[in-house]
Motif scaffolding. Structure first.
Motif, PDB file in Angstrom:
ATOM      1  N   PHE A   1      46.156  46.477  31.720  1.00 47.71           N
ATOM      2  CA  PHE A   1      45.960  46.076  32.850  1.00 47.71           C
ATOM      3  C   PHE A   1      44.540  45.038  32.642  1.00 47.71           C
ATOM      4  CE2 PHE A   1      47.766  50.199  35.014  1.00 47.71           C
ATOM      5  CZ  PHE A   1      49.221  49.577  34.473  1.00 47.71           C
ATOM      6  N   PRO A   2      43.801  45.752  31.973  1.00 49.47           N
ATOM      7  CA  PRO A   2      42.254  44.663  31.713  1.00 49.47           C
ATOM      8  C   PRO A   2      42.607  43.454  31.337  1.00 49.47           C
ATOM      9  CG  PRO A   2      41.828  47.038  31.102  1.00 49.47           C
ATOM     10  CD  PRO A   2      43.348  47.156  31.506  1.00 49.47           C
ATOM     11  N   VAL A   3      43.689  43.546  30.221  1.00 46.44           N
ATOM     12  CA  VAL A   3      43.890  42.496  29.275  1.00 46.44           C
ATOM     13  C   VAL A   3      44.836  41.394  30.348  1.00 46.44           C
ATOM     14  CG1 VAL A   3      45.136  41.329  27.512  1.00 46.44           C
ATOM     15  CG2 VAL A   3      43.615  43.345  27.030  1.00 46.44           C
ATOM     16  N   ALA A   4      45.625  41.866  31.199  1.00 46.76           N
ATOM     17  CA  ALA A   4      46.246  41.022  32.089  1.00 46.76           C
ATOM     18  C   ALA A   4      45.454  40.175  33.045  1.00 46.76           C
ATOM     19  CB  ALA A   4      47.238  41.771  32.960  1.00 46.76           C
ATOM     20  N   SER A   5      44.130  41.017  33.437  1.00 50.65           N
ATOM     21  CA  SER A   5      43.327  40.190  34.294  1.00 50.65           C
ATOM     22  C   SER A   5      42.409  39.088  33.397  1.00 50.65           C
ATOM     23  CB  SER A   5      42.100  41.317  34.807  1.00 50.65           C
ATOM     24  OG  SER A   5      41.262  40.568  35.713  1.00 50.65           O
ATOM     25  N   TRP A   6      42.349  39.395  32.133  1.00 54.32           N
ATOM     26  CA  TRP A   6      41.554  38.178  31.403  1.00 54.32           C
ATOM     27  C   TRP A   6      42.277  37.163  31.443  1.00 54.32           C
ATOM     28  CZ3 TRP A   6      40.188  41.265  26.170  1.00 54.32           C
ATOM     29  CH2 TRP A   6      39.688  42.277  26.417  1.00 54.32           C
ATOM     30  N   VAL A   7      43.758  37.182  31.347  1.00 56.95           N
ATOM     31  CA  VAL A   7      44.575  36.028  31.207  1.00 56.95           C
ATOM     32  C   VAL A   7      45.112  35.317  32.276  1.00 56.95           C
ATOM     33  CG1 VAL A   7      46.483  35.442  29.690  1.00 56.95           C
ATOM     34  CG2 VAL A   7      45.185  37.052  28.923  1.00 56.95           C
ATOM     35  N   PHE A   8      45.841  36.481  33.164  1.00 61.91           N
ATOM     36  CA  PHE A   8      46.536  35.822  34.346  1.00 61.91           C
ATOM     37  C   PHE A   8      45.887  35.797  35.735  1.00 61.91           C
ATOM     38  CE2 PHE A   8      50.145  38.084  31.902  1.00 61.91           C
ATOM     39  CZ  PHE A   8      50.725  36.814  31.479  1.00 61.91           C
ATOM     40  N   ASN A   9      44.675  36.304  35.703  1.00 58.47           N
ATOM     41  CA  ASN A   9      43.723  36.295  36.798  1.00 58.47           C
ATOM     42  C   ASN A   9      43.156  35.061  37.129  1.00 58.47           C
ATOM     43  OD1 ASN A   9      42.381  37.289  39.301  1.00 58.47           O
ATOM     44  ND2 ASN A   9      40.913  38.314  38.036  1.00 58.47           N
ATOM     45  N   PHE A  10      44.076  33.998  37.222  1.00 56.71           N
ATOM     46  CA  PHE A  10      43.548  32.456  37.255  1.00 56.71           C
ATOM     47  C   PHE A  10      43.588  31.847  38.676  1.00 56.71           C
ATOM     48  CE2 PHE A  10      47.899  32.165  38.179  1.00 56.71           C
ATOM     49  CZ  PHE A  10      48.760  32.787  37.303  1.00 56.71           C
ATOM     50  N   GLY A  11      43.670  32.582  39.559  1.00 61.87           N
ATOM     51  CA  GLY A  11      43.569  31.958  41.083  1.00 61.87           C
ATOM     52  C   GLY A  11      44.916  31.572  41.537  1.00 61.87           C
ATOM     53  N   LEU A  12      45.295  32.313  42.721  1.00 56.97           N
ATOM     54  CA  LEU A  12      46.539  32.058  43.153  1.00 56.97           C
ATOM     55  C   LEU A  12      46.923  31.369  44.669  1.00 56.97           C
ATOM     56  CD1 LEU A  12      47.671  35.866  42.411  1.00 56.97           C
ATOM     57  CD2 LEU A  12      48.056  33.779  40.900  1.00 56.97           C
ATOM     58  N   ALA A  13      45.835  30.818  45.019  1.00 59.32           N
ATOM     59  CA  ALA A  13      45.795  30.235  46.508  1.00 59.32           C
ATOM     60  C   ALA A  13      44.516  29.514  46.563  1.00 59.32           C
ATOM     61  CB  ALA A  13      46.052  31.406  47.513  1.00 59.32           C
ATOM     62  N   ASP A  14      44.920  28.299  47.640  1.00 55.68           N
ATOM     63  CA  ASP A  14      43.945  27.312  47.750  1.00 55.68           C
ATOM     64  C   ASP A  14      42.815  27.793  48.508  1.00 55.68           C
ATOM     65  OD1 ASP A  14      45.042  25.407  46.097  1.00 55.68           O
ATOM     66  OD2 ASP A  14      46.230  24.695  47.476  1.00 55.68           O
ATOM     67  N   ASP A  15      43.436  28.853  49.312  1.00 52.30           N
ATOM     68  CA  ASP A  15      42.194  29.505  50.519  1.00 52.30           C
ATOM     69  C   ASP A  15      41.443  30.371  49.964  1.00 52.30           C
ATOM     70  OD1 ASP A  15      44.190  31.609  50.277  1.00 52.30           O
ATOM     71  OD2 ASP A  15      44.741  31.538  52.343  1.00 52.30           O
ATOM     72  N   ALA A  16      41.538  31.095  48.475  1.00 48.88           N
ATOM     73  CA  ALA A  16      40.782  31.870  47.947  1.00 48.88           C
ATOM     74  C   ALA A  16      41.105  33.423  48.495  1.00 48.88           C
ATOM     75  CB  ALA A  16      38.835  31.664  48.214  1.00 48.88           C
ATOM     76  N   SER A  17      42.209  33.453  48.904  1.00 47.40           N
ATOM     77  CA  SER A  17      42.771  34.807  49.346  1.00 47.40           C
ATOM     78  C   SER A  17      43.041  35.706  48.099  1.00 47.40           C
ATOM     79  CB  SER A  17      44.066  34.726  50.392  1.00 47.40           C
ATOM     80  OG  SER A  17      43.705  33.814  51.408  1.00 47.40           O
ATOM     81  N   PHE A  18      43.346  35.225  47.206  1.00 44.41           N
ATOM     82  CA  PHE A  18      43.687  36.265  46.114  1.00 44.41           C
ATOM     83  C   PHE A  18      42.553  36.138  44.929  1.00 44.41           C
ATOM     84  CE2 PHE A  18      47.630  34.291  47.946  1.00 44.41           C
ATOM     85  CZ  PHE A  18      48.350  35.370  48.366  1.00 44.41           C
ATOM     86  N   SER A  19      43.100  36.208  43.906  1.00 38.63           N
ATOM     87  CA  SER A  19      41.985  36.451  42.770  1.00 38.63           C
ATOM     88  C   SER A  19      41.566  35.056  41.996  1.00 38.63           C
ATOM     89  CB  SER A  19      42.479  37.535  41.746  1.00 38.63           C
ATOM     90  OG  SER A  19      43.636  38.114  42.162  1.00 38.63           O
ATOM     91  N   TYR A  20      40.567  35.137  41.482  1.00 35.02           N
ATOM     92  CA  TYR A  20      40.153  34.182  40.394  1.00 35.02           C
ATOM     93  C   TYR A  20      39.569  34.590  39.173  1.00 35.02           C
ATOM     94  CZ  TYR A  20      40.815  31.020  44.310  1.00 35.02           C
ATOM     95  OH  TYR A  20      41.365  30.254  45.411  1.00 35.02           O
ATOM     96  N   GLY A  21      39.363  33.940  38.178  1.00 35.97           N
ATOM     97  CA  GLY A  21      38.594  34.117  37.127  1.00 35.97           C
ATOM     98  C   GLY A  21      38.729  35.092  35.937  1.00 35.97           C
ATOM     99  N   GLY A  22      39.883  35.075  35.253  1.00 39.24           N
ATOM    100  CA  GLY A  22      39.728  35.673  34.109  1.00 39.24           C
ATOM    101  C   GLY A  22      39.225  35.072  33.103  1.00 39.24           C
ATOM    102  N   TRP A  23      38.465  35.884  32.084  1.00 41.48           N
ATOM    103  CA  TRP A  23      37.597  34.918  31.155  1.00 41.48           C
ATOM    104  C   TRP A  23      38.213  34.276  30.096  1.00 41.48           C
ATOM    105  CZ3 TRP A  23      36.966  35.528  26.033  1.00 41.48           C
ATOM    106  CH2 TRP A  23      37.500  36.567  25.385  1.00 41.48           C
ATOM    107  N   ILE A  24      39.450  34.809  29.798  1.00 38.97           N
ATOM    108  CA  ILE A  24      39.986  33.828  28.798  1.00 38.97           C
ATOM    109  C   ILE A  24      40.467  32.408  29.192  1.00 38.97           C
ATOM    110  CG2 ILE A  24      42.562  33.579  27.561  1.00 38.97           C
ATOM    111  CD1 ILE A  24      41.865  36.592  26.535  1.00 38.97           C
ATOM    112  N   THR A  25      40.899  32.448  30.591  1.00 40.58           N
ATOM    113  CA  THR A  25      41.389  30.930  31.162  1.00 40.58           C
ATOM    114  C   THR A  25      40.110  30.444  31.693  1.00 40.58           C
ATOM    115  OG1 THR A  25      41.969  32.292  32.827  1.00 40.58           O
ATOM    116  CG2 THR A  25      43.565  31.415  31.337  1.00 40.58           C
ATOM    117  N   HIS A  26      39.672  31.079  32.615  1.00 39.43           N
ATOM    118  CA  HIS A  26      38.751  30.564  33.567  1.00 39.43           C
ATOM    119  C   HIS A  26      37.227  30.425  32.941  1.00 39.43           C
ATOM    120  CE1 HIS A  26      36.735  29.280  37.556  1.00 39.43           C
ATOM    121  NE2 HIS A  26      35.511  29.970  37.104  1.00 39.43           N
ATOM    122  N   GLY A  27      36.893  31.730  32.386  1.00 37.74           N
ATOM    123  CA  GLY A  27      35.649  31.579  31.789  1.00 37.74           C
ATOM    124  C   GLY A  27      35.236  30.775  30.542  1.00 37.74           C
ATOM    125  N   MET A  28      36.306  30.829  29.604  1.00 36.23           N
ATOM    126  CA  MET A  28      35.893  29.852  28.431  1.00 36.23           C
ATOM    127  C   MET A  28      35.846  28.518  28.947  1.00 36.23           C
ATOM    128  SD  MET A  28      37.239  31.378  24.976  1.00 36.23           S
ATOM    129  CE  MET A  28      39.017  31.673  25.242  1.00 36.23           C
TER     130      MET A  28
END
Length: 424
Positions: free
Chosen positions: A142-169
């Motif tokens: 579950f945490p690793v999925a957040s690192w990778v797939f938590n990349f932002g799901l909607a333009d209105d910021a209603s969902f999640s943003y910012g896994g460190w593997i994608t967004h952070g790096m």
């Protein structure tokens, strides 16, 4: 809300869920006849357990809602999402209902946990496996999925943003790691855990090259076919829209495993003198593993090259367990860990736009390596600790005599093949 894309995501989720029964057939055919029920039950056990955990709290860990632009590292939980209570409504302007994405990602969690079981075939207790699946999914997947797939799901910021593997790096290096459908989160993650469990449980009785042969190659081929079919949902569905990127991912999910299948058979012919049906199935799966992170970032030509490399290297890599002395029963390490590493690192050179051959820079390769080895080390260490603790407390491995006899009747009270009716 786009009903077409919503339908696309839901259909893709159904395809990915089918992969776990497909994996059960693939793994089930590879073990001995008296262990087939035990092997397949570990996949179905994962379906039941992880499906429930995902709804209760898995999604809340993997996709905690954050403000746009913030990065989640290394672990967070959104208490508003427990039991999915915070994602029941569809925000105005959203492209699809949050629950469609919840369903899609649930199937990823299920298949990832099920993959690990192949390393401990023929010798694991079902109850201990379920305890491991509970702890490893909670602490690792579950945490690793957040690192990778938590990349932002909607333009209105209603969902999640910012896994460190994608967004952070991306904030640090200018490019984030590319992992379109789970080369790190699924395959490297599961492969590293599989290696850890293989070391914890030790070798099967009589472990040596040629001692354990697949009891049902048709099951293996059936399982590989179901996996390949479901993988179109896995890869193309990860675009979350029926568009050109999804079409590219779809084509590459044909090209890479097809090439890998051929490469594996060629290696088998050169090395052993005969191409095998199990080799064809394994080669296809190796190509599917390798293309998973890369399916939307390669031209079809480079996807074929990736498949050829993955098929040949993985065909050789499965021999490592005999040389290094660890018993990875069904080659989860040789196919998923090695294939996942190949596909993830390959992007550093051949990814459209940012790979070395396009940009002339090694930055993409650097971030791919950081992502791959961060997940590998995190998963291996925690899987080893969890597996070791289970082995020393409740016991993880069956008795040697039960292993030799076949564990289906001992663990489940069933036989895979009842050829006579004892009642008559």
């Amino acid at each position: 809300m786009d009903q077409g894309n919503t339908a696309f995501i839901l259909i893709a989720a159904a395809l990915v869920l089918l992969m776990t029964p497909g994996l059960a057939f693939f793994y089930g055919g590879l073990v001995k006849a008296k262990s087939v029920i035990s092997m397949m039950m570990m996949s179905f056990g994962a379906m039941g357990l992880i499906g429930v955990l995902w709804v209760l709290y898995g999604y809340a860990i993997a996709f905690p809602a954050t403000e746009e632009g913030t990065t989640q590292f290394p672990w967070a939980i959104d208490f508003n999402e427990l039991g999915l209570s915070g994602v029941l409504e569809t925000p105005e302007g959203a492209a699809y209902p949050p629950l469609a994405f919840v369903a899609f990602q649930a199937t990823f969690a299920i298949i990832t946990v099920a993959l690990v079981s192949g390393a401990i075939a023929d010798r694991a207790k079902f109850g201990s496996w379920m305890v491991f699946a509970f702890l490893w999914s909670t602490i690792v997947y579950f945490p690793v999925a957040s690192w990778v797939f938590n990349f932002g799901l909607a333009d209105d910021a209603s969902f999640s943003y910012g896994g460190w593997i994608t967004h952070g790096m991306q904030e640090v290096f200018g490019v984030g790691a590319i992992d379109f459908a789970g080369g790190t989160a699924v395959h490297i993650n599961a492969g590293a855990a599989a290696l850890a469990l293989a070391l914890v449980l030790g070798k099967r009785v009589g472990f040596q090259k040629g001692a354990h042969v697949p009891h049902n190659p048709p099951f293996v081929l059936l399982g590989a076919g179901l996996l390949w079919f479901g993988w179109f949902g896995f890869n193309a569905g990860s675009e979350l829209a029926a568009d050109g990127t999804a079409a590219l991912a779809f084509v590459n999910t044909i090209a890479a495993p097809a090439a890998a299948l051929l490469a594996w058979l060629i290696v088998e012919k050169i090395k052993d003198g005969k191409p095998t049906s199990v080799g064809a199935a394994s080669g296809a799966v190796a190509g599917l593993v390798a293309i998973t992170p890369a399916c939307a970032s390669l031209t079809p030509f480079w996807a074929i090259v990736l498949g050829l490399v993955a098929g040949a290297v993985c065909a050789l890599a499965i021999e490592l367990k005999f040389k290094l002395g660890f018993d990875d029963s069904l080659d989860v390490v040789g196919i998923h860990l090695v294939g996942g590493l190949i596909g993830t690192l390959y992007l550093g050179i051949f990814a459209n736009g940012t790979g070395l051959i396009y940009s002339g820079e090694l930055t993409q390769l650097l971030v791919q390596a950081i992502a791959a080895f961060a997940v590998l080390i995190y998963s291996f260490v925690l899987a080893y600790v969890i597996g070791f603790a289970i082995e020393k407390t409740m016991g993880f491995r069956v008795k040697n005599e039960d292993e030799v006899a076949g564990i289906d009747t001992v663990v489940h009270g069933e036989e895979g093949y009842v050829l006579t009716d004892s009642r008559g």
